[in-house]
Design a protein around this motif. Structure first.
Motif, PDB file in Angstrom:
ATOM      1  N   ARG A  33      -3.455   7.512  -3.147  1.00 57.56           N
ATOM      2  CA  ARG A  33      -3.920   6.120  -3.414  1.00 57.56           C
ATOM      3  C   ARG A  33      -2.796   4.945  -2.876  1.00 57.56           C
ATOM      4  O   ARG A  33      -1.599   5.499  -3.308  1.00 57.56           O
ATOM      5  CB  ARG A  33      -4.432   5.612  -4.855  1.00 57.56           C
TER       6      ARG A  33
ATOM      7  N   THR B 220      -0.651   6.499 -14.945  1.00 56.39           N
ATOM      8  CA  THR B 220      -0.119   5.077 -14.699  1.00 56.39           C
ATOM      9  C   THR B 220      -0.583   4.509 -15.941  1.00 56.39           C
ATOM     10  O   THR B 220      -1.507   4.690 -16.829  1.00 56.39           O
ATOM     11  CB  THR B 220      -0.924   4.429 -13.707  1.00 56.39           C
TER      12      THR B 220
ATOM     13  N   GLY C 281       1.753   9.035 -11.081  1.00 58.83           N
ATOM     14  CA  GLY C 281       1.130   7.804 -10.963  1.00 58.83           C
ATOM     15  C   GLY C 281       2.087   6.768 -11.588  1.00 58.83           C
ATOM     16  O   GLY C 281       2.929   6.947 -12.328  1.00 58.83           O
ATOM     17  N   PRO C 282       2.352   5.462 -10.766  1.00 55.98           N
ATOM     18  CA  PRO C 282       3.432   4.567 -11.386  1.00 55.98           C
ATOM     19  C   PRO C 282       3.074   4.192 -12.541  1.00 55.98           C
ATOM     20  O   PRO C 282       2.127   4.227 -13.090  1.00 55.98           O
ATOM     21  CB  PRO C 282       3.108   3.504 -10.101  1.00 55.98           C
TER      22      PRO C 282
ATOM     23  N   ALA D 208      -1.068   1.541  -3.555  1.00 58.40           N
ATOM     24  CA  ALA D 208      -0.995   0.373  -4.606  1.00 58.40           C
ATOM     25  C   ALA D 208      -0.438  -0.900  -3.774  1.00 58.40           C
ATOM     26  O   ALA D 208       0.415  -0.824  -2.756  1.00 58.40           O
ATOM     27  CB  ALA D 208      -0.238   0.584  -5.543  1.00 58.40           C
TER      28      ALA D 208
ATOM     29  N   VAL E 199       0.405  -0.437 -11.941  1.00 58.59           N
ATOM     30  CA  VAL E 199      -0.127  -0.732 -10.520  1.00 58.59           C
ATOM     31  C   VAL E 199      -0.577  -2.229 -10.539  1.00 58.59           C
ATOM     32  O   VAL E 199      -1.132  -2.650 -11.619  1.00 58.59           O
ATOM     33  CB  VAL E 199      -1.094   0.052 -10.375  1.00 58.59           C
TER      34      VAL E 199
ATOM     35  N   VAL F 142      -2.371  -1.255 -15.496  1.00 59.27           N
ATOM     36  CA  VAL F 142      -3.119  -1.763 -14.117  1.00 59.27           C
ATOM     37  C   VAL F 142      -3.212  -3.225 -14.227  1.00 59.27           C
ATOM     38  O   VAL F 142      -4.293  -3.341 -15.207  1.00 59.27           O
ATOM     39  CB  VAL F 142      -4.155  -0.841 -13.768  1.00 59.27           C
TER      40      VAL F 142
ATOM     41  N   ASP G 104       0.996  -1.189  -0.039  1.00 58.07           N
ATOM     42  CA  ASP G 104      -0.165  -0.112  -0.081  1.00 58.07           C
ATOM     43  C   ASP G 104       0.800   1.240  -0.126  1.00 58.07           C
ATOM     44  O   ASP G 104       0.385   2.361   0.415  1.00 58.07           O
ATOM     45  CB  ASP G 104      -0.950   0.206   1.132  1.00 58.07           C
TER      46      ASP G 104
ATOM     47  N   GLU H  23      -3.166  -4.413  -8.395  1.00 57.93           N
ATOM     48  CA  GLU H  23      -4.253  -4.491  -7.390  1.00 57.93           C
ATOM     49  C   GLU H  23      -4.650  -5.982  -6.963  1.00 57.93           C
ATOM     50  O   GLU H  23      -5.087  -6.334  -8.038  1.00 57.93           O
ATOM     51  CB  GLU H  23      -5.377  -3.707  -7.602  1.00 57.93           C
TER      52      GLU H  23
ATOM     53  N   ALA I  50       3.546  -1.559  -6.834  1.00 56.16           N
ATOM     54  CA  ALA I  50       3.635  -0.444  -8.072  1.00 56.16           C
ATOM     55  C   ALA I  50       5.189  -0.674  -8.561  1.00 56.16           C
ATOM     56  O   ALA I  50       6.222  -0.984  -7.852  1.00 56.16           O
ATOM     57  CB  ALA I  50       3.316   0.776  -7.554  1.00 56.16           C
TER      58      ALA I  50
ATOM     59  N   LYS J 200     -10.750   3.492  -8.374  1.00 56.17           N
ATOM     60  CA  LYS J 200      -9.388   3.615  -7.903  1.00 56.17           C
ATOM     61  C   LYS J 200      -8.782   3.560  -9.268  1.00 56.17           C
ATOM     62  O   LYS J 200      -7.520   4.004  -9.579  1.00 56.17           O
ATOM     63  CB  LYS J 200      -9.051   2.339  -6.967  1.00 56.17           C
TER      64      LYS J 200
ATOM     65  N   TRP K  41      -5.924   6.112 -10.897  1.00 49.44           N
ATOM     66  CA  TRP K  41      -4.328   5.543 -11.574  1.00 49.44           C
ATOM     67  C   TRP K  41      -3.951   5.816 -12.659  1.00 49.44           C
ATOM     68  O   TRP K  41      -3.231   6.657 -13.222  1.00 49.44           O
ATOM     69  CB  TRP K  41      -4.238   4.063 -11.258  1.00 49.44           C
TER      70      TRP K  41
END
Length: 191
Positions: free
Chosen positions: A86, A139, A110-111, A88, A114, A142, A73, A116, A91, A130, A134
């Motif tokens: 946020r 990002t 944003g990475p 992750a 990401v 994801v 996280d 999740e 990431a 979410k 991102w």
């Protein structure tokens, strides 16, 4: 007296990313447009899946000196005024996008990737919100791992999506070229 206090009694002021770093704020929380959203700790299965994929990604990234992989996280500031931070599950951020020194707080980006991992209590609408945060913050990829359904949903910044079954392979695409990991190995169904 300001008008908002007349119409909405006991209205709390919006929090900032800096407020999240203060003592007494729950560790498992996101900040969504200034509002603190607290999450329950994930279960054991979530942790197992997260660590398997973190090891695979971390090993790949470290041996090639591509950037940083964080887990647990780690927070990213995705929006300002009101702030959105946020966390992750996993990431990846390339060296080109983040300076060599690790920030103490929340990097404002944003990475690149990401991950999740869904928990049984996750609500689809909150997960999609979410993902949208991102992708809106830059990002590019994801991965949403769904252990109950034994699949992964892949979301890309260009708006394309795909679904992988447990016999399929998670790929780093243009973010981590050459990275490949069987989803079943992450879920521990394929040795």
């Amino acid at each position: 007296m300001p008008a908002e206090h007349v119409y909405v009694r006991n209205m709390s002021p919006l929090m900032t990313a800096e407020d999240l770093l203060k003592p007494g704020v729950p560790e498992r929380a996101d900040l969504v447009r200034g509002i603190l959203v607290v999450h329950e700790p994930p279960g054991f299965r979530h942790g197992e899946i997260t660590v398997r994929l973190t090891i695979a990604l971390g090993t790949y990234v470290d041996t090639r000196h591509l950037g940083r992989v964080v887990a647990g996280d780690a927070g990213f500031k995705l929006q300002s005024d009101p702030d959105t931070v946020r966390g992750a599950d996993i990431a990846f951020v390339s060296w080109e996008r983040m300076p060599q020194q690790s920030p103490v707080g929340f990097p404002p980006l944003g990475p690149d990737l990401v991950v999740e991992v869904l928990s049984p209590g996750d609500r689809p609408g909150e997960t999609l919100a979410k993902i949208a945060d991102w992708l809106s913050a830059g990002t590019r990829l994801v991965w949403v791992i769904d252990p109950d359904r034994r699949l992964a949903r892949i979301y890309r910044q260009d708006g394309s999506e795909s679904i992988l079954g447990e016999a399929d392979t998670l790929q780093g695409e243009d973010i981590l070229p050459g990275f490949a990991c069987k989803l079943g190995a992450v879920l521990k169904t394929i040795p």
